[in-house]
Design a protein around this motif. Structure first.
Motif, mmCIF file in Angstrom:
data_model
loop_
_atom_site.group_PDB
_atom_site.id
_atom_site.type_symbol
_atom_site.label_atom_id
_atom_site.label_comp_id
_atom_site.label_asym_id
_atom_site.label_seq_id
_atom_site.Cartn_x
_atom_site.Cartn_y
_atom_site.Cartn_z
ATOM 1 N N ARG A 121 -2.840 3.452 -2.620
ATOM 2 C CA ARG A 121 -2.872 2.659 -3.856
ATOM 3 C C ARG A 121 -2.042 1.403 -3.680
ATOM 4 O O ARG A 121 -0.983 1.428 -3.057
ATOM 5 C CB ARG A 121 -2.303 3.460 -5.025
ATOM 6 C CG ARG A 121 -3.163 4.621 -5.390
ATOM 7 C CD ARG A 121 -2.539 5.387 -6.508
ATOM 8 N NE ARG A 121 -3.444 6.481 -6.830
ATOM 9 C CZ ARG A 121 -3.742 6.847 -8.038
ATOM 10 N NH1 ARG A 121 -3.184 6.259 -9.065
ATOM 11 N NH2 ARG A 121 -4.579 7.824 -8.251
ATOM 12 N N LEU B 274 0.849 -1.182 0.000
ATOM 13 C CA LEU B 274 0.000 0.000 0.000
ATOM 14 C C LEU B 274 0.887 1.235 0.000
ATOM 15 O O LEU B 274 1.748 1.401 0.866
ATOM 16 C CB LEU B 274 -0.908 -0.012 1.231
ATOM 17 C CG LEU B 274 -2.004 1.036 1.262
ATOM 18 C CD1 LEU B 274 -2.960 0.836 0.090
ATOM 19 C CD2 LEU B 274 -2.760 0.972 2.574
ATOM 20 N N VAL C 156 0.562 -1.083 -5.046
ATOM 21 C CA VAL C 156 1.617 -1.101 -6.057
ATOM 22 C C VAL C 156 2.370 -2.413 -5.930
ATOM 23 O O VAL C 156 2.418 -3.023 -4.862
ATOM 24 C CB VAL C 156 2.585 0.099 -5.914
ATOM 25 C CG1 VAL C 156 1.863 1.415 -6.160
ATOM 26 C CG2 VAL C 156 3.253 0.108 -4.564
#
Length: 145
Positions: free
Chosen positions: A17, A13, A19
């Motif tokens: 978002r 996180l 990734v």
């Protein structure tokens, strides 16, 4: 091999978002067309390093030492009971019963304390300096799969 045969993707996180956590995950994600919908089941790795260290040390102890257990899982359950990492429930007969708590329920500081207590019990039972096993386990962990 189909895309569903691959191991799960490990994500991190980052500012709200998800990734990719490595080039492998990024490569896997790049293999899908843009706009592909996904269903994601979120799980987090709690106590990752301490948990790995526990299972490595315990596995080494069961394989290399005289223990009353045949598997690391049996050993872990017994040692958690011995150290008091338990849940208490009422049985259908009304009797209070203790059963081992899952280590994944513990936060990191509590897991570290549990690790120290469980290693101490393991050392008493095996008669082996568990610090030696811990060093061996760390060396095994560093080698990777």
């Amino acid at each position: 091999m189909t895309k569903t045969d691959y191991p799960p993707l490990h994500m991190v996180l980052d500012h709200g978002r998800l990734v990719s956590s490595s080039a492998y995950e990024q490569e896997r994600l790049d293999s899908y067309p843009n706009g592909t919908p996904f269903t994601v089941k979120i799980t987090s790795e709690r106590g990752g390093r301490t948990m790995r260290r526990w299972w490595l040390v315990l596995g080494l102890a069961v394989r290399q030492c005289q223990t009353p257990w045949k598997t690391a899982e049996q050993a872990s359950q017994a040692i958690k009971l011995a150290t008091g990492y338990v849940k208490v429930k009422k049985s259908p007969t009304g009797e209070m019963v203790e059963y081992p708590k899952s280590l994944s329920e513990l936060d990191e500081p509590e897991l570290e304390r549990a690790f120290e207590a469980m290693v101490s019990v393991l050392s008493r039972i095996t008669g082996v300096d568990v610090l030696t096993l811990t060093k061996e386990a760390s060396a095994d962990e560093a080698k990777g799969p």
